[in-house]
Motif scaffolding. Structure first.
Motif, PDB file in Angstrom:
ATOM      1  N   LYS A 129       2.577   8.013   5.736  1.00 12.13           N
ATOM      2  CA  LYS A 129       3.300   7.810   6.998  1.00 12.13           C
ATOM      3  C   LYS A 129       4.606   8.630   6.984  1.00 12.13           C
ATOM      4  O   LYS A 129       4.946   9.316   7.941  1.00 12.13           O
ATOM      5  CB  LYS A 129       3.621   6.320   7.119  1.00 12.13           C
ATOM      6  CG  LYS A 129       3.556   5.775   8.542  1.00 12.13           C
ATOM      7  CD  LYS A 129       4.030   4.338   8.577  1.00 12.13           C
ATOM      8  CE  LYS A 129       2.902   3.329   8.498  1.00 12.13           C
ATOM      9  NZ  LYS A 129       3.388   1.925   8.470  1.00 12.13           N
TER      10      LYS A 129
ATOM     11  N   ARG B  96      -0.486   4.522   1.651  1.00 11.89           N
ATOM     12  CA  ARG B  96      -0.481   4.510   3.123  1.00 11.89           C
ATOM     13  C   ARG B  96       0.925   4.805   3.656  1.00 11.89           C
ATOM     14  O   ARG B  96       1.109   5.611   4.564  1.00 11.89           O
ATOM     15  CB  ARG B  96      -0.944   3.119   3.599  1.00 11.89           C
ATOM     16  CG  ARG B  96      -0.942   2.945   5.117  1.00 11.89           C
ATOM     17  CD  ARG B  96      -1.154   1.477   5.489  1.00 11.89           C
ATOM     18  NE  ARG B  96      -0.059   0.638   5.034  1.00 11.89           N
ATOM     19  CZ  ARG B  96      -0.162  -0.666   4.756  1.00 11.89           C
ATOM     20  NH1 ARG B  96      -1.305  -1.287   4.865  1.00 11.89           N
ATOM     21  NH2 ARG B  96       0.900  -1.360   4.357  1.00 11.89           N
TER      22      ARG B  96
ATOM     23  N   ASP C 255       0.840  -1.200   0.000  1.00  9.85           N
ATOM     24  CA  ASP C 255       0.000   0.000   0.000  1.00  9.85           C
ATOM     25  C   ASP C 255       0.883   1.260   0.000  1.00  9.85           C
ATOM     26  O   ASP C 255       1.105   1.873   1.042  1.00  9.85           O
ATOM     27  CB  ASP C 255      -0.913  -0.021   1.237  1.00  9.85           C
ATOM     28  CG  ASP C 255      -1.989   1.058   1.170  1.00  9.85           C
ATOM     29  OD1 ASP C 255      -1.845   2.007   0.377  1.00  9.85           O
ATOM     30  OD2 ASP C 255      -2.969   0.950   1.932  1.00  9.85           O
TER      31      ASP C 255
END
Ligand code: A3P
Length: 303
Positions: A214, A210, A207
């Motif tokens: 982060k 994602r 992913d």
């Protein structure tokens, strides 16, 4: 790059066998060891960002991502220079062509810096200046396969020998930058005491959006959905493979001979299955269990 220096470097690389040295028991290219004092005394700046990895963990991928985050997704500016110029690699000393430390010293802030050093060898000024570090880790089996093919094509590192020989060398930590096990565990143990974001290559493949979010949160950058989408697209394997600023085709073939193996090779989780023999896998798993026991660190070797 200066054509005269390039010619000298070509002569050198063709005529000299690449030698290895050692710093505090960690095998490193001899050229790196020759300038160890310069590397050890490297002066970090507070707004530097350090990308640390064991070789072949996806360093270049993370470099492109962080560069684009810092540029708020400005693709044109991210194409300003090849990745190895934009992000100095402080461990490298390819004299007379370039030294990573010298390249970094002449760079304006904020700088993105690359290292493959195990944590105990990182220049202390990074800790004194409380620099943010992104550590990217990749499972050992895929790292080993990727590193083997990389050493076949990278004329700045020793010839890897046969796959069977390389398998033993990697497990023994007898390769440039040493033991994968010590590297990933050393950085893992330090991550809560310092500003270190520990990221897994396998999570990025699973992913990317994602994981990019982060990283941007860690760097204190708030990205819009549009920018995030642009960064994902521009740093996908297929786009980077075609991008001359990211795929190392800007380096001459006497340094990286991509007719042997391309730098952007496969970019997958689980390619080890195409390389490991059944017996090697058994040996590896036994050794892995012993070395990783109690580390609290878990890698995925397939998704
Ligand atoms: P493979 O040899 O398995 O293909 P490094 O930059 O640390 O040298 O790591 C290189 C590895 O990261 C190579 O792995 C390369 O293909 C992979 N890689 C580079 N960019 C990538 C991307 N955008 N997505 C997935 N993998 C990528």
């Amino acid at each position: 790059m200066d054509p005269e220096l390039m010619e000298k470097f070509e002569e050198m690389i063709k005529n000299e066998t690449i030698k290895m040295g050692e710093i505090q028991g960690v095998p490193l290219p001899a050229n790196t060891c020759h300038v160890w004092d310069l590397i050890k005394n490297f002066q970090a700046r507070e707004d530097d960002i350090l990308i640390a990895t064991f070789p072949k963990a996806g360093t270049t991928w993370m470099q492109e991502i962080v560069d684009l985050i810092m540029l708020n997704g400005d693709v044109e500016r991210s194409m300003r220079a090849p990745c190895f110029i934009k992000v100095p690699f402080i461990d490298v000393n390819a004299k007379p062509l370039m030294s990573g430390v010298e390249a970094a010293n002449t760079m304006e802030s904020p700088r993105l810096i690359k290292t493959h050093l195990p944590i105990q060898l990182v220049p202390p000024s990074f800790w004194e200046k409380n620099v943010k570090v992104i550590y990217l880790a990749r499972n050992a089996k895929d790292c080993m396969v990727s590193y083997y093919h990389f050493q076949r094509m990278n004329k700045g590192l020793p010839d890897p020998g046969t796959w069977d020989e390389y398998f033993s060398s990697f497990l023994a930590g007898n390769i440039a930058w040493g033991s994968w096990f010590d590297h990933v565990i050393g950085w893992w143990k330090a991550k809560d005491e310092r500003q270190i974001l520990y990221v897994f290559y396998e999570d990025m493949i699973e992913d990317p959006e994602r994981e990019i979010r982060k990283v941007s949160n860690f760097l204190g950058k708030d990205l819009t959905e549009n920018v995030l989408d642009t960064i994902c697209q521009h740093t996908s394997f297929n786009t980077m493979k075609k991008n001359p600023m990211a795929n190392f085709t800007a380096l001459p073939s006497f340094i990286f001979d991509q007719s042997i193996s391309p730098f952007m090779r496969k970019g997958e989780v689980g390619d080890w299955k195409n390389n490991f023999l059944v017996a090697q896998n058994i040996i590896f798993d036994v050794e892995y269990k012993k070395k990783m026991e109690g580390s609290g660190l878990h890698f995925r070797t397939e998704l």
